[in-house]
Design an enzyme around this catalytic site. Structure first.
Site, mmCIF file in Angstrom:
data_model
loop_
_atom_site.group_PDB
_atom_site.id
_atom_site.type_symbol
_atom_site.label_atom_id
_atom_site.label_comp_id
_atom_site.label_asym_id
_atom_site.label_seq_id
_atom_site.Cartn_x
_atom_site.Cartn_y
_atom_site.Cartn_z
ATOM 1 N N SER A 232 20.185 -26.121 32.126
ATOM 2 C CA SER A 232 19.714 -25.509 30.815
ATOM 3 C C SER A 232 18.673 -25.240 30.379
ATOM 4 O O SER A 232 17.498 -26.179 30.847
ATOM 5 C CB SER A 232 21.064 -25.153 29.237
ATOM 6 O OG SER A 232 20.928 -26.535 29.127
ATOM 7 N N THR B 149 17.982 -20.438 34.513
ATOM 8 C CA THR B 149 19.078 -20.970 34.311
ATOM 9 C C THR B 149 20.055 -20.026 32.872
ATOM 10 O O THR B 149 19.403 -19.141 33.181
ATOM 11 C CB THR B 149 18.563 -21.820 33.442
ATOM 12 O OG1 THR B 149 19.086 -23.343 32.858
ATOM 13 C CG2 THR B 149 16.953 -22.503 32.474
ATOM 14 N N TYR B 150 20.768 -21.125 31.786
ATOM 15 C CA TYR B 150 21.004 -20.550 31.032
ATOM 16 C C TYR B 150 20.291 -21.507 29.574
ATOM 17 O O TYR B 150 20.218 -21.785 29.163
ATOM 18 C CB TYR B 150 22.704 -20.107 30.497
ATOM 19 C CG TYR B 150 23.218 -21.378 30.945
ATOM 20 C CD1 TYR B 150 23.264 -22.345 29.416
ATOM 21 C CD2 TYR B 150 23.303 -22.847 31.876
ATOM 22 C CE1 TYR B 150 24.001 -23.281 29.163
ATOM 23 C CE2 TYR B 150 23.925 -23.721 31.763
ATOM 24 C CZ TYR B 150 23.705 -24.302 30.561
ATOM 25 O OH TYR B 150 24.503 -25.464 30.737
ATOM 26 N N GLY C 137 18.337 -31.243 32.978
ATOM 27 C CA GLY C 137 19.375 -30.569 34.083
ATOM 28 C C GLY C 137 18.523 -30.315 34.990
ATOM 29 O O GLY C 137 17.460 -30.739 34.960
ATOM 30 N N ALA C 138 18.272 -29.628 36.347
ATOM 31 C CA ALA C 138 17.602 -29.329 37.426
ATOM 32 C C ALA C 138 16.799 -28.990 37.340
ATOM 33 O O ALA C 138 15.602 -28.962 38.028
ATOM 34 C CB ALA C 138 18.532 -28.991 38.591
ATOM 35 N N ALA C 139 16.377 -28.155 36.409
ATOM 36 C CA ALA C 139 15.587 -27.166 35.405
ATOM 37 C C ALA C 139 14.235 -28.140 35.161
ATOM 38 O O ALA C 139 12.936 -27.994 35.398
ATOM 39 C CB ALA C 139 15.794 -26.202 34.794
#
Length: 129
Positions: free
Chosen positions: A25, A57-58, A73-75
């Site tokens: 996110s 993402t969100y 995370g991955a972002a």
């Protein structure tokens, strides 16, 4: 027919931090979310102005007034602290209504303080820091 249009944008936000261990996110100051007409859990498309990378993402609501833009995370691999990004949301709108729809644009400075906002095609509203 429904069209997928820009709903809102935070322009030239600066990434303040990243947390690779988080589930995913982007955490955004809740004041900025309100000014930009964005909601927690809303899907966003982000563009890194430093390297051109785009990622989805969100939103997670951050502390009001913190000016935080944290990638999780991955972002967090898509932009580093200090990178300038554009954060966009989109909406599906009926074609007839789409002709008159105006997205909300929030412009921030390099400390993520809101500078001004406007609906596309209308005059800016200056904002106090």
């Amino acid at each position: 027919m429904r069209l997928h249009l820009l709903k809102s944008k935070i322009h030239n936000a600066i990434v303040t931090s990243g947390d690779l261990e988080y589930e995913g996110s982007i955490t955004i100051d809740s004041q900025l979310l309100e000014l930009a007409d964005m909601l927690p859990n809303e899907k966003v498309l982000c563009v890194n102005n430093n390297n051109g990378e785009r990622f989805e993402t969100y939103i997670i609501k951050g502390k009001a007034g913190s000016r935080e833009i944290q990638l999780n995370g991955a972002a967090a691999r898509c932009a580093l602290p200090g990178d300038e990004i554009i954060i966009m949301t989109f909406a599906e709108i009926e074609a007839e209504k789409a002709k008159d729809f105006k997205p909300m644009i929030l412009i921030v400075d390099h400390q993520n303080n809101p500078k001004r906002r406007h609906l596309v095609g209308e005059e800016d509203t200056p904002l106090p820091h």
